[in-house]
Design an enzyme around this catalytic site. Structure first.
Site, PDB file in Angstrom:
ATOM      1  N   SER A  95       0.793  -1.126   0.010  1.00 51.87           N
ATOM      2  CA  SER A  95       0.100   0.132  -0.027  1.00 51.87           C
ATOM      3  C   SER A  95       0.920   1.098  -0.035  1.00 51.87           C
ATOM      4  O   SER A  95       1.784   1.417  -0.954  1.00 51.87           O
ATOM      5  CB  SER A  95      -1.026  -0.016   1.120  1.00 51.87           C
ATOM      6  N   ASP A 224      -9.507  -5.521  -4.375  1.00 53.93           N
ATOM      7  CA  ASP A 224      -9.076  -4.469  -3.570  1.00 53.93           C
ATOM      8  C   ASP A 224     -10.115  -3.165  -3.486  1.00 53.93           C
ATOM      9  O   ASP A 224     -10.255  -2.599  -4.459  1.00 53.93           O
ATOM     10  CB  ASP A 224      -7.591  -4.053  -4.254  1.00 53.93           C
ATOM     11  N   HIS A 253      -7.550  -6.130  -0.202  1.00 56.17           N
ATOM     12  CA  HIS A 253      -6.244  -4.878  -0.121  1.00 56.17           C
ATOM     13  C   HIS A 253      -5.233  -5.760   1.056  1.00 56.17           C
ATOM     14  O   HIS A 253      -4.041  -5.602   0.691  1.00 56.17           O
ATOM     15  CB  HIS A 253      -6.823  -3.751   0.480  1.00 56.17           C
TER      16      HIS A 253
END
Length: 273
Positions: A95, A224, A253
């Site tokens: 991320s 995601d 995610h």
């Protein structure tokens, strides 16, 4: 506890286990190095030296007033890797950490990094604009800022639902995973978390991606709900000179936690290739 005092006085907490080729893990917002537990043990047992650290303002690192943007994040990593004398390293970012990895590799890591891995990562750029019409509207990030400022305790529980795909039919909800996410988030600085929203959503990593020449593995879940894969992983892989893209139908995610076995083995195969 192992900490490094940076040039500006910031103390960075880090973990450094094992010997062998270094694998360095960069966590996402608003978490800490603890989010990599499944990867730390896997790669340690495979004979690698494993390093994970808490970004400034996150986890057990200093809650600084300044420096909550990608330029400083990358510079902090450069100081840490120089201090630990890491060479031929593999840098893995999830991320926000994926943005940190590609900025660090491009600006500082050319002589120290062998390969990089971007997982559910924010590059090339998240926010919607004229140049990025498929991006996420600014209103979404404004709401994240508002919730962080006014409702952080509850927001950090609620966010785990889309983060791990727990709102999907058939999902096995693990309260311990949710509590661990909340625990990590609440350890960090509200100021750092607020300002980091801009860092992960508005920083443009296009030129970083274009400039990096080492092999880069891009992993992204097709379900995601935090960083949509078509505007992130797919575009990043196309911009890289030596990129490999793997997308996973149905993965969320937070797939390094929920799908650790698959993710770990794909990273290992890439490292050994």
């Amino acid at each position: 506890m192992s900490t490094l005092k940076l040039k500006d006085g910031t103390e960075i907490f880090y973990k450094d286990f094992g010997t062998g080729q270094p694998v360095v893990f960069h966590h996402g917002w608003p978490l800490s190095s603890d989010d990599w537990d499944a990867q730390i043990m896997f790669f340690l047992q495979k004979g690698y030296r494993v390093i994970a650290f808490d970004r400034r303002g996150h986890g057990r690192s200093s809650q600084t007033t300044t420096g909550h943007e990608m330029e400083t994040y990358a510079a902090d990593v450069a100081e840490l890797t120089e201090y630990l004398d890491l060479k031929d390293a593999i840098h893995v970012g999830h991320s926000t950490g994926g943005g940190e990895v590609i900025r660090y590799v491009n600006k500082y890591g050319k002589d120290r990094v062998a390969k990089a891995v971007l997982i559910s990562a924010v590059p090339p750029v998240m926010v919607k604009s004229e140049n990025n019409p498929d991006g996420v509207p600014m209103e979404v990030f404004d709401d994240i800022r508002k919730q962080t400022l006014t409702n952080r305790q509850q927001f950090y529980i609620d966010l785990t639902i889309p983060f791990y795909g727990y709102n999907r039919e058939g999902a096995v909800i693990k309260e311990g995973v949710q509590r661990n996410w909340w625990r990590q988030g609440m350890m960090g600085s509200i100021l750092a978390h607020y300002e980091c929203v801009k860092a992960f959503s508005e920083t443009d990593f296009t030129e970083d991606l274009k400039s990096v020449e080492i092999p880069v593995l891009v992993l992204h879940g097709e379900d995601d709900q935090i960083v949509p894969y078509q505007n992130a992983g797919v575009k990043s892989a196309k911009l890289l000179k030596n990129g490999t893209l793997i997308t996973y139908p149905g993965f969320p995610h937070g797939m390094p936690t929920t799908e650790a076995e698959t993710i770990n083995n794909d990273i290992l195969a890439f490292i050994k290739k």
